[in-house]
Write an enzyme that holds these catalytic residues in place. Structure first.
Site, PDB file in Angstrom:
ATOM      1  N   CYS A  87     -51.543 -64.181 -15.954  1.00 24.67           N
ATOM      2  CA  CYS A  87     -51.737 -63.681 -17.312  1.00 24.67           C
ATOM      3  C   CYS A  87     -53.239 -63.528 -17.590  1.00 24.67           C
ATOM      4  O   CYS A  87     -54.064 -64.213 -16.994  1.00 24.67           O
ATOM      5  CB  CYS A  87     -51.168 -64.593 -18.396  1.00 24.67           C
ATOM      6  N   ARG A  91     -54.012 -59.238 -13.759  1.00 24.92           N
ATOM      7  CA  ARG A  91     -53.548 -60.624 -13.796  1.00 24.92           C
ATOM      8  C   ARG A  91     -52.076 -60.731 -14.182  1.00 24.92           C
ATOM      9  O   ARG A  91     -51.510 -61.827 -14.199  1.00 24.92           O
ATOM     10  CB  ARG A  91     -54.373 -61.437 -14.805  1.00 24.92           C
ATOM     11  N   TRP A 149     -47.862 -62.291 -17.006  1.00 20.74           N
ATOM     12  CA  TRP A 149     -47.101 -62.398 -15.756  1.00 20.74           C
ATOM     13  C   TRP A 149     -46.114 -63.528 -16.010  1.00 20.74           C
ATOM     14  O   TRP A 149     -46.504 -64.681 -16.143  1.00 20.74           O
ATOM     15  CB  TRP A 149     -48.026 -62.728 -14.585  1.00 20.74           C
ATOM     16  N   ASN A 182     -52.702 -68.686 -20.847  1.00 24.64           N
ATOM     17  CA  ASN A 182     -52.576 -68.435 -19.413  1.00 24.64           C
ATOM     18  C   ASN A 182     -52.449 -69.797 -18.741  1.00 24.64           C
ATOM     19  O   ASN A 182     -53.275 -70.672 -18.964  1.00 24.64           O
ATOM     20  CB  ASN A 182     -53.822 -67.686 -18.922  1.00 24.64           C
ATOM     21  N   GLY A 183     -51.390 -69.973 -17.944  1.00 25.91           N
ATOM     22  CA  GLY A 183     -51.192 -71.255 -17.257  1.00 25.91           C
ATOM     23  C   GLY A 183     -49.757 -71.716 -17.415  1.00 25.91           C
ATOM     24  O   GLY A 183     -48.886 -70.928 -17.805  1.00 25.91           O
ATOM     25  N   GLU A 229     -52.176 -59.854   8.319  1.00 26.90           N
ATOM     26  CA  GLU A 229     -52.768 -59.203   7.148  1.00 26.90           C
ATOM     27  C   GLU A 229     -52.227 -57.776   6.984  1.00 26.90           C
ATOM     28  O   GLU A 229     -51.900 -57.350   5.872  1.00 26.90           O
ATOM     29  CB  GLU A 229     -54.299 -59.199   7.282  1.00 26.90           C
ATOM     30  N   LYS A 270     -50.261 -56.478   3.697  1.00 28.50           N
ATOM     31  CA  LYS A 270     -50.750 -55.313   2.929  1.00 28.50           C
ATOM     32  C   LYS A 270     -49.623 -54.308   2.728  1.00 28.50           C
ATOM     33  O   LYS A 270     -49.379 -53.822   1.645  1.00 28.50           O
ATOM     34  CB  LYS A 270     -51.848 -54.636   3.727  1.00 28.50           C
ATOM     35  N   GLU A 320     -46.529 -55.745   0.471  1.00 25.77           N
ATOM     36  CA  GLU A 320     -46.770 -56.075  -0.940  1.00 25.77           C
ATOM     37  C   GLU A 320     -46.945 -54.847  -1.819  1.00 25.77           C
ATOM     38  O   GLU A 320     -46.640 -54.886  -3.007  1.00 25.77           O
ATOM     39  CB  GLU A 320     -47.942 -57.048  -1.112  1.00 25.77           C
ATOM     40  N   HIS A 368     -38.224 -64.648  21.587  1.00 34.87           N
ATOM     41  CA  HIS A 368     -37.529 -65.827  21.060  1.00 34.87           C
ATOM     42  C   HIS A 368     -36.806 -65.521  19.759  1.00 34.87           C
ATOM     43  O   HIS A 368     -36.597 -66.419  18.945  1.00 34.87           O
ATOM     44  CB  HIS A 368     -38.534 -66.968  20.892  1.00 34.87           C
ATOM     45  N   LYS A 370     -52.969 -60.629  -9.334  1.00 33.06           N
ATOM     46  CA  LYS A 370     -54.077 -60.867  -8.416  1.00 33.06           C
ATOM     47  C   LYS A 370     -54.529 -62.314  -8.405  1.00 33.06           C
ATOM     48  O   LYS A 370     -54.833 -62.877  -7.367  1.00 33.06           O
ATOM     49  CB  LYS A 370     -55.261 -59.975  -8.791  1.00 33.06           C
TER      50      LYS A 370
HETATM   51  C1  G6P Z   1     -52.957 -63.104  -4.533  1.00 32.22           C
HETATM   52  C2  G6P Z   1     -53.727 -61.846  -4.206  1.00 32.22           C
HETATM   53  C3  G6P Z   1     -54.188 -61.875  -2.766  1.00 32.22           C
HETATM   54  C4  G6P Z   1     -55.001 -63.115  -2.483  1.00 32.22           C
HETATM   55  C5  G6P Z   1     -54.248 -64.386  -2.892  1.00 32.22           C
HETATM   56  C6  G6P Z   1     -55.181 -65.581  -2.905  1.00 32.22           C
HETATM   57  O1  G6P Z   1     -51.769 -63.140  -3.835  1.00 32.22           O
HETATM   58  O2  G6P Z   1     -52.929 -60.707  -4.420  1.00 32.22           O
HETATM   59  O3  G6P Z   1     -54.979 -60.732  -2.529  1.00 32.22           O
HETATM   60  O4  G6P Z   1     -55.307 -63.175  -1.130  1.00 32.22           O
HETATM   61  O5  G6P Z   1     -53.743 -64.259  -4.225  1.00 32.22           O
HETATM   62  O6  G6P Z   1     -56.110 -65.388  -3.933  1.00 32.22           O
HETATM   63  P1  G6P Z   1     -57.595 -65.913  -3.899  1.00 32.22           P
HETATM   64  O7  G6P Z   1     -58.182 -65.417  -5.181  1.00 32.22           O
HETATM   65  O8  G6P Z   1     -57.517 -67.409  -3.852  1.00 32.22           O
HETATM   66  O9  G6P Z   1     -58.249 -65.346  -2.699  1.00 32.22           O
END
Ligand code: G6P
Length: 615
Positions: free
Chosen positions: A2, A27, A76, A105-106, A488, A492, A495, A511, A610
């Protein structure tokens, strides 16, 4: 997660709040709302389910609510589905008297107990949220202290368990916004047009670069001309103004269709910004790291702890640090680390990686490691964030603000810091000579230009994305560092495009996962490591024999890949240890183009946010 924002000043608040929220939508974007203290001398709340633009339309860009003080929220959802009732701001008061408006937020962990208590005191609840409890509790204490707002806020904070950044307004007070944080980010912005609170800097950047960074449980009282900050005992606190040194354009799309694409394109500069200040006269200079040579030689273990893509950087880090510095490294997901009794001694270094510096699991893992006696070195992008402030040593990545939910440039800058750190540890331990360092640094300094070259021509990747954008499943395989890159690449893709995708260590295929390969399944095989190249070619043959279509990613000169794979993408020749920095680029682009081709909301994928400031 949020995002919250608050403004009190000398111009209409609603448009300012909406503008601030537009910069915080990364957020969370399940619903949005604002509460404005209107000219009619009361708080008016407007909120709705869905993206901010729905709210903007509802309030005619803010024109329909007149008033110069307000708070806003983009959500969120955690407690309660994303609907109108659960949207913020929430109001508090008995018998329909909305005395208090709150954005949050929290997560309030003890909200059920508090709710039960308040219900016995005549409070009715309309939403499923934990936040409504805060609003009602503030009102409860406001009444019980005969209308003392400050006391009501203090008493409320003392009752809350969990994490919160709060913005609070009282219906009989047209001048003050109260705000406080604990384990959720909140800053104060000091502008000519008035004063702000916000979850993050981009929300206030069009108005000011002057901010206060808040510590847990500091209470802020804003008026249009003044910002007063108090500790939980009500004593005034003096703060230094922090001046933000990046500008608005860094947080704007600048002509690109999506932030993600812009941020992919910014990677060469971001890496240069991150490594250049740390390479001086051929030496690695880590000014903010106070670890001595003796400390480094005594290290018995390194834990790298992070979430999401930052965790994937940690997986690369394990391979690199173990091979260069010969120190055992464990990589842990922060959410696991904090609950698993890790074995830590005074000679254990915990490396925390986080773009935001606010991810709650990562922050709590840091605190747990500290409690157990570890030394904490953090790799963080956001200056002054909680993780940065609570670490013993900090290595900032200088990626600038990253807005797209799916990280790209933060990942790349984190990798470049890991290379420097690893080489530094290795040299201090005597595992590497100056000549080795010279070579690595030369190669590292060439990485931005090589990425730039790759970014000049994305047509091959675009073509492949147009061919496979309808795939049901996509698998990534690789060994060693290539496995780490595959993790990674897979994240990507899934998501932002919602295509099911998995990354496997290529040797593990037999396996289990190989049974998932069907005719036409796309397998992306990473084969950038010369010493494992032949093994990867064998793995490619194995999946081809089961009907897979294979896209191989190799270094220039690894020509035989085209004999076994259907498609080959070549990255420029580089030191194998640094290959992740190059190989990740086509994977980022592939994910991006696939998602765009599918019409997905690339920058704001469904269900994600994010900055993950809840457990
Ligand atoms: C979310 C973001 C990712 C990020 C992860 C950890 O999932 O979408 O891009 O890697 O959080 O966030 P941080 O701010 O701790 O790197």
């Amino acid at each position: 997660m949020c995002g919250i924002v608050g403004f009190v000043g000398r111009q209409q608040a609603a448009p300012v709040l909406l503008q601030g929220l537009s910069k915080l939508e990364y957020r969370g974007y399940d619903s949005a709302g604002i509460a404005v203290f209107t000219d009619k001398n009361n708080i008016t709340v407007e909120k709705c389910k869905g993206r901010l633009k729905v709210l903007e339309e509802k309030v005619d860009g803010g024109k329909s609510i007149k008033g110069e003080m307000g708070i806003g929220h983009t959500r969120w959802a955690t407690h309660g589905e994303p609907n109108y009732i659960n949207s913020h701001p929430h109001v508090g008061g008995t018998n329909g008297s909305d005395n208090v408006a709150v954005v949050h937020n929290g997560i309030i962990e003890n909200y059920i107990d508090l709710k039960k208590y308040l219900q016995t005191r005549g409070y009715n609840f309309v939403s499923d949220t934990d936040t409504e409890v805060v609003a009602q509790l503030v009102d409860y204490f406001y009444q019980s202290t005969n209308g003392n707002s400050m006391e009501a806020v203090k008493k409320t904070i003392n009752k809350l368990e969990g994490s919160f950044a709060l913005g609070i307004m009282f219906n009989n007070d047209p001048e003050h916004i109260y705000a406080v944080r604990k384990d959720s980010p909140l800053i104060v912005g000091l502008a000519k047009i008035g004063n702000f609170i916000a979850s993050d800097i981009p929300a206030i950047l069009p108005y000011t670069r002057n901010v206060y960074l808040l510590e847990d449980k500091e209470i802020v009282v804003l008026t249009k001309d003044n910002v007063a900050i108090y500790n939980i005992d009500g004593e005034p606190i003096k703060k230094e103004v922090y001046i933000v040194d990046w500008d608005v354009s860094s947080a704007e799309k600048g002509g690109y269709e999506h932030f993600m694409f812009k941020e992919i394109m910014e990677q060469p500069d971001a890496i240069t910004e991150t490594i250049s200040p740390r390479i001086k006269n051929g030496q690695i200079v880590l000014d903010d790291v106070k670890l001595t040579k003796e400390d480094i030689n005594n290290l018995d273990k390194i834990y790298i702890v992070a979430c999401g893509s930052a965790y994937h950087v940690g997986v690369v880090g394990k391979y690199i640090i173990e091979s260069q510095a010969r120190i055992p490294v464990e990589v842990d997901l922060a959410s696991e680390f904090r609950y698993r009794s890790p074995i830590i001694t005074k000679n254990t270094l915990v490396v925390i990686i986080s773009q935001s510096g606010e991810t709650l699991d990562t922050l709590c893992a840091l605190r747990e490691a500290k409690r157990l006696g570890a030394r904490i070195l953090s790799i963080v992008n956001v200056v002054g964030s909680s993780i940065a402030r609570e670490s013993d040593d900090i290595l900032y990545t200088w990626a600038g603000p990253e807005i797209a939910v799916a990280t790209t440039k933060a990942y790349s800058t984190q990798l470049s810091v890991v290379y420097l750190l690893s080489q530094y540890l290795a040299q201090q331990k005597g595992e590497m000579t100056q000549k080795d360092t010279d070579e690595l640094l030369q190669n590292l300094q060439l990485i931005p230009a090589k990425i730039q070259d790759m970014l000049k021509n994305c047509t091959d990747i675009q073509y492949l994305a147009s061919k496979f954008y309808n795939a049901k499943d996509i698998f990534f395989i690789g060994r060693s560092l290539d496995y780490a890159i595959g993790l990674e690449g897979s994240l990507k893709l899934k998501e932002i495009s919602y295509i099911h995708s998995e990354a496997y260590a290529a040797g593990e295929l037999k396996h289990g996962p190989i049974s998932l390969i069907e005719d036409g399944t796309l397998v992306i095989a990473l084969a950038t490591q010369p010493r494992l190249y032949d093994k990867l070619l064998s793995n490619i043959k194995e999946v081809k024999a089961r009907g897979a279509v294979v896209l191989a990613i190799v270094q220039e000169g690894m020509d035989t890949a085209s004999e076994v794979a259907d498609y080959v993408i070549t990255i420029p020749k580089c030191d194998p240890l640094l290959a992740a920095s190059l190989a990740v680029v086509p994977l980022q682009l592939f994910g991006y183009y696939v998602a765009a081709a599918r019409g997905c909301d690339v920058d704001k994928p469904r269900n994600l946010a994010k900055s993950v400031t809840v457990e």
